[in-house]
Scaffold this motif. Structure first.
Motif, PDB file in Angstrom:
ATOM      1  N   ALA A 151       0.817  -1.226   0.000  1.00  0.00           N
ATOM      2  CA  ALA A 151       0.000   0.000   0.000  1.00  0.00           C
ATOM      3  C   ALA A 151       0.841   1.261   0.000  1.00  0.00           C
ATOM      4  CB  ALA A 151      -0.935  -0.008   1.223  1.00  0.00           C
ATOM      5  N   GLU A 152       2.000   1.248   0.666  1.00  0.00           N
ATOM      6  CA  GLU A 152       2.818   2.449   0.811  1.00  0.00           C
ATOM      7  C   GLU A 152       3.998   2.502  -0.154  1.00  0.00           C
ATOM      8  OE1 GLU A 152       1.925   4.919   2.680  1.00  0.00           O
ATOM      9  OE2 GLU A 152       0.211   3.854   3.516  1.00  0.00           O
ATOM     10  N   SER A 153       3.986   1.649  -1.168  1.00  0.00           N
ATOM     11  CA  SER A 153       5.142   1.576  -2.068  1.00  0.00           C
ATOM     12  C   SER A 153       4.915   2.253  -3.411  1.00  0.00           C
ATOM     13  CB  SER A 153       5.536   0.106  -2.301  1.00  0.00           C
ATOM     14  OG  SER A 153       5.984  -0.494  -1.105  1.00  0.00           O
ATOM     15  N   GLY A 154       3.856   3.028  -3.543  1.00  0.00           N
ATOM     16  CA  GLY A 154       3.525   3.615  -4.834  1.00  0.00           C
ATOM     17  C   GLY A 154       4.599   4.509  -5.423  1.00  0.00           C
ATOM     18  N   SER A 155       5.307   5.233  -4.569  1.00  0.00           N
ATOM     19  CA  SER A 155       6.340   6.140  -5.071  1.00  0.00           C
ATOM     20  C   SER A 155       7.743   5.597  -4.843  1.00  0.00           C
ATOM     21  CB  SER A 155       6.215   7.516  -4.395  1.00  0.00           C
ATOM     22  OG  SER A 155       6.419   7.406  -2.995  1.00  0.00           O
ATOM     23  N   PHE A 156       7.858   4.354  -4.458  1.00  0.00           N
ATOM     24  CA  PHE A 156       9.163   3.765  -4.178  1.00  0.00           C
ATOM     25  C   PHE A 156      10.035   3.778  -5.442  1.00  0.00           C
ATOM     26  CE2 PHE A 156      11.936  -0.071  -3.872  1.00  0.00           C
ATOM     27  CZ  PHE A 156      12.698   0.337  -2.791  1.00  0.00           C
ATOM     28  N   GLU A 157      11.203   4.410  -5.325  1.00  0.00           N
ATOM     29  CA  GLU A 157      12.209   4.482  -6.398  1.00  0.00           C
ATOM     30  C   GLU A 157      11.689   5.167  -7.666  1.00  0.00           C
ATOM     31  OE1 GLU A 157      15.323   3.969  -6.373  1.00  0.00           O
ATOM     32  OE2 GLU A 157      15.671   2.852  -4.529  1.00  0.00           O
ATOM     33  N   ARG A 158      10.731   6.033  -7.506  1.00  0.00           N
ATOM     34  CA  ARG A 158      10.198   6.786  -8.650  1.00  0.00           C
ATOM     35  C   ARG A 158      11.002   8.062  -8.855  1.00  0.00           C
ATOM     36  NH1 ARG A 158       4.171   8.615  -7.682  1.00  0.00           N
ATOM     37  NH2 ARG A 158       5.200  10.398  -6.689  1.00  0.00           N
ATOM     38  N   THR A 159      11.594   8.268 -10.034  1.00  0.00           N
ATOM     39  CA  THR A 159      11.633   7.397 -11.188  1.00  0.00           C
ATOM     40  C   THR A 159      13.046   6.860 -11.440  1.00  0.00           C
ATOM     41  OG1 THR A 159      12.048   9.314 -12.640  1.00  0.00           O
ATOM     42  CG2 THR A 159       9.766   8.617 -12.367  1.00  0.00           C
ATOM     43  N   TYR A 160      13.991   7.175 -10.571  1.00  0.00           N
ATOM     44  CA  TYR A 160      15.387   6.796 -10.762  1.00  0.00           C
ATOM     45  C   TYR A 160      15.552   5.275 -10.771  1.00  0.00           C
ATOM     46  CZ  TYR A 160      20.473   6.794 -10.072  1.00  0.00           C
ATOM     47  OH  TYR A 160      21.823   6.604 -10.201  1.00  0.00           O
ATOM     48  N   GLY A 161      15.056   4.631  -9.743  1.00  0.00           N
ATOM     49  CA  GLY A 161      15.147   3.177  -9.696  1.00  0.00           C
ATOM     50  C   GLY A 161      14.337   2.518 -10.791  1.00  0.00           C
ATOM     51  N   TRP A 162      13.178   3.091 -11.103  1.00  0.00           N
ATOM     52  CA  TRP A 162      12.381   2.574 -12.217  1.00  0.00           C
ATOM     53  C   TRP A 162      13.205   2.567 -13.499  1.00  0.00           C
ATOM     54  CZ3 TRP A 162       6.959   5.426 -12.150  1.00  0.00           C
ATOM     55  CH2 TRP A 162       6.320   5.170 -10.935  1.00  0.00           C
ATOM     56  N   ALA A 163      13.881   3.690 -13.755  1.00  0.00           N
ATOM     57  CA  ALA A 163      14.643   3.842 -14.992  1.00  0.00           C
ATOM     58  C   ALA A 163      15.765   2.809 -15.075  1.00  0.00           C
ATOM     59  CB  ALA A 163      15.200   5.259 -15.088  1.00  0.00           C
ATOM     60  N   TRP A 164      16.466   2.595 -13.980  1.00  0.00           N
ATOM     61  CA  TRP A 164      17.548   1.610 -14.011  1.00  0.00           C
ATOM     62  C   TRP A 164      17.012   0.193 -14.153  1.00  0.00           C
ATOM     63  CZ3 TRP A 164      22.195   2.215 -15.494  1.00  0.00           C
ATOM     64  CH2 TRP A 164      22.893   3.403 -15.264  1.00  0.00           C
ATOM     65  N   LEU A 165      15.851  -0.092 -13.608  1.00  0.00           N
ATOM     66  CA  LEU A 165      15.246  -1.408 -13.798  1.00  0.00           C
ATOM     67  C   LEU A 165      14.968  -1.650 -15.277  1.00  0.00           C
ATOM     68  CD1 LEU A 165      12.511  -3.314 -14.027  1.00  0.00           C
ATOM     69  CD2 LEU A 165      14.277  -3.962 -12.389  1.00  0.00           C
ATOM     70  N   LEU A 166      14.471  -0.615 -15.956  1.00  0.00           N
ATOM     71  CA  LEU A 166      14.205  -0.748 -17.387  1.00  0.00           C
ATOM     72  C   LEU A 166      15.506  -0.875 -18.174  1.00  0.00           C
ATOM     73  CD1 LEU A 166      11.295   1.822 -17.860  1.00  0.00           C
ATOM     74  CD2 LEU A 166      11.161  -0.657 -17.533  1.00  0.00           C
ATOM     75  N   GLN A 167      16.559  -0.200 -17.732  1.00  0.00           N
ATOM     76  CA  GLN A 167      17.864  -0.335 -18.380  1.00  0.00           C
ATOM     77  C   GLN A 167      18.382  -1.759 -18.242  1.00  0.00           C
ATOM     78  OE1 GLN A 167      19.160   2.041 -20.148  1.00  0.00           O
ATOM     79  NE2 GLN A 167      21.249   1.355 -20.533  1.00  0.00           N
ATOM     80  N   LEU A 168      18.207  -2.344 -17.068  1.00  0.00           N
ATOM     81  CA  LEU A 168      18.594  -3.740 -16.860  1.00  0.00           C
ATOM     82  C   LEU A 168      17.787  -4.659 -17.760  1.00  0.00           C
ATOM     83  CD1 LEU A 168      19.984  -6.098 -15.368  1.00  0.00           C
ATOM     84  CD2 LEU A 168      18.247  -5.830 -13.550  1.00  0.00           C
ATOM     85  N   LEU A 221      13.386   9.838 -17.828  1.00  0.00           N
ATOM     86  CA  LEU A 221      12.777   9.715 -19.148  1.00  0.00           C
ATOM     87  C   LEU A 221      13.764   9.164 -20.171  1.00  0.00           C
ATOM     88  CD1 LEU A 221      10.712  13.036 -19.417  1.00  0.00           C
ATOM     89  CD2 LEU A 221       9.815  10.714 -19.143  1.00  0.00           C
ATOM     90  N   THR A 222      15.039   9.506 -20.028  1.00  0.00           N
ATOM     91  CA  THR A 222      16.039   9.074 -20.992  1.00  0.00           C
ATOM     92  C   THR A 222      16.212   7.564 -20.994  1.00  0.00           C
ATOM     93  OG1 THR A 222      17.218  11.177 -20.845  1.00  0.00           O
ATOM     94  CG2 THR A 222      18.459   9.288 -21.673  1.00  0.00           C
ATOM     95  N   LEU A 223      16.428   6.961 -19.829  1.00  0.00           N
ATOM     96  CA  LEU A 223      16.575   5.513 -19.776  1.00  0.00           C
ATOM     97  C   LEU A 223      15.276   4.812 -20.140  1.00  0.00           C
ATOM     98  CD1 LEU A 223      18.888   4.750 -16.718  1.00  0.00           C
ATOM     99  CD2 LEU A 223      19.469   5.439 -19.041  1.00  0.00           C
ATOM    100  N   ALA A 224      14.151   5.399 -19.752  1.00  0.00           N
ATOM    101  CA  ALA A 224      12.860   4.821 -20.117  1.00  0.00           C
ATOM    102  C   ALA A 224      12.664   4.866 -21.630  1.00  0.00           C
ATOM    103  CB  ALA A 224      11.733   5.565 -19.408  1.00  0.00           C
ATOM    104  N   TYR A 225      13.073   5.968 -22.258  1.00  0.00           N
ATOM    105  CA  TYR A 225      12.968   6.090 -23.712  1.00  0.00           C
ATOM    106  C   TYR A 225      13.774   4.986 -24.402  1.00  0.00           C
ATOM    107  CZ  TYR A 225      13.476   7.926 -28.440  1.00  0.00           C
ATOM    108  OH  TYR A 225      13.476   8.052 -29.802  1.00  0.00           O
ATOM    109  N   ASP A 226      14.999   4.765 -23.932  1.00  0.00           N
ATOM    110  CA  ASP A 226      15.841   3.751 -24.568  1.00  0.00           C
ATOM    111  C   ASP A 226      15.216   2.370 -24.458  1.00  0.00           C
ATOM    112  OD1 ASP A 226      17.640   5.682 -25.330  1.00  0.00           O
ATOM    113  OD2 ASP A 226      19.087   5.259 -23.734  1.00  0.00           O
ATOM    114  N   TYR A 227      14.609   2.067 -23.315  1.00  0.00           N
ATOM    115  CA  TYR A 227      13.923   0.778 -23.168  1.00  0.00           C
ATOM    116  C   TYR A 227      12.738   0.693 -24.125  1.00  0.00           C
ATOM    117  CZ  TYR A 227      10.811  -2.807 -21.465  1.00  0.00           C
ATOM    118  OH  TYR A 227       9.966  -3.899 -21.413  1.00  0.00           O
TER     119      TYR A 227
END
Length: 387
Positions: A151-168, A221-227
């Motif tokens: 319930a409390e994880s909605g903003s967890f690692e938004r968006t830096y960690g999200w971006a690196w996950l997509l890069q991985l 946005l940059t890493l997300a774009y590349d993914y």
């Protein structure tokens, strides 16, 4: 008037299915207080690039291998909904519990994949493969997904960690090895979750976040774009393009003289350039740069490296990361548009030259993440333009 034509040009590109905005086009910094050349391996001149070869790769790979299973010290970045939500890092994050924090663990995994793809004969190639297989199991990824669904994880690692996950995820999908495909499939449920979270979040973000640390919108946005580009996810790609243009198309006179901030590991101005060179076609991007940072087109453009006073301080050492992240933007810009920006490679080389000798053997404060930034910068130095 120029701004009017730029907007019209961009609108025309959005409506055109044949846009090839990333086609390739057919400085020097003051370091008075730094003896940069003395820091370089084998007396390499500052105008020459640091080359990521197998010898350097064997050294760099020790950094992620040394931290992926290092559980403490640890910065969880967690919002507790109740006392039952507490737990040890490996319980909360079965895949990404090491390397001090979640996002650093994610991009440490990316570093291992990237280095092994570039240098399949690394000395510890079997250790790397085993580490990745154990860490990125389907069971462990399911545990990560369960954490995000709290319930409390909605903003967890938004968006830096999200971006690196997509890069991985992108690095695994483009690895021509059965293990890469296996691990990409294991990661896919979490990847899909992050993509959907991104798509839902972007329209809600009314204003971009223009800082030199994790929450910088342009970097995410940059890493997300590349993914999105690599996977052909048109819905995601269009969402990123739209928000990037909404946020940055009208920007001008970026105050680069205010940089760097004391804790910066990203350049707010250059991060913006990195996403806009991806989403704008050549002519529109050139016009945009004329308003945003026209001085970068000058052959004598200067930007001093970020000087680090104490590499045992987790915040002050951020400036080494800034040097690498500046470099990867400059390399990308020079590679894509060599006639206008080719001179920036010298400046990028100088930024890498200052910080690269300090990556291996650094304290844990820098070592758990700076290797990734060095690898990404050197990879961009030799990269072909992503189409």
């Amino acid at each position: 008037m120029k701004r009017f034509f730029l907007v019209i040009l961009c609108l025309g590109v959005i409506s055109c299915k044949g846009d090839k905005s990333n086609e390739t086009e057919n400085n020097k910094t003051s370091t008075d207080s730094i003896d940069v050349e003395a820091l370089l391996p084998d007396g390499l001149a500052t105008s020459e690039p640091v080359i990521l070869d197998v010898e350097e790769a064997n050294k760099l790979v020790e950094l992620p291998l040394g931290c992926i299973a290092t559980e403490y010290p640890n910065k969880l970045g967690q919002t507790l909904e109740n006392k039952e939500a507490m737990g040890e890092p490996h319980e909360l994050h079965p895949a990404f519990y090491g390397c001090f924090d979640w996002h650093s663990s994610v991009h440490a995994h990316w570093s291992l994949v990237s280095l092994l793809k570039q240098f399949p004969k690394l000395e510890k190639k079997e250790t790397i493969r085993e580490t990745l297989k154990n860490s990125l199991s389907s069971e462990n990824i399911q545990g990560e997904l369960e954490y995000f669904n709290r319930a409390e994880s909605g903003s967890f690692e938004r968006t830096y960690g999200w971006a690196w996950l997509l890069q991985l995820a992108e690095e695994l999908r483009t690895w021509e090895d059965p293990l890469g495909q296996e691990l990409a499939n294991n990661l896919q449920p979490l990847t899909d979750y992050i993509v959907q979270e991104y798509i839902e979040f972007l329209p809600k973000l009314n204003y971009p976040i223009r800082v030199g640390e994790h929450t910088n919108t342009a970097f995410g946005l940059t890493l997300a774009y590349d993914y999105a580009n690599a996977t052909g996810n048109e819905e995601f790609l269009e969402a990123i393009k739209k928000r990037a243009q909404d946020f940055y198309l009208k920007d001008d006179n970026c105050p680069v003289s205010w940089e760097p901030g004391g804790y910066d590991f990203l350049s707010p101005c250059l991060s913006e350039i990195d996403i806009m060179r991806r989403v704008l076609p050549k002519n529109a991007f050139s016009l945009w740069m004329d308003d945003f940072m026209p001085q970068m087109k000058k052959k004598d453009f200067e930007m001093e490296v970020g000087e680090v006073s104490d590499r045992t301080d987790g915040k002050l050492v951020h400036l080494d990361g800034l040097n690498f992240s500046r470099a990867w933007v400059l390399y990308g810009l020079a590679n894509q548009y060599p006639q206008q920006f080719g001179h920036l490679k010298t400046l990028a080389n100088e930024h890498v030259a200052y910080s690269f000798p300090n990556v291996v053997g650094d304290s844990y404060e820098g070592g758990h993440w700076l290797g990734t930034f060095a690898i990404y910068a050197l990879q961009e130095a030799q990269a072909k333009v992503k189409q």
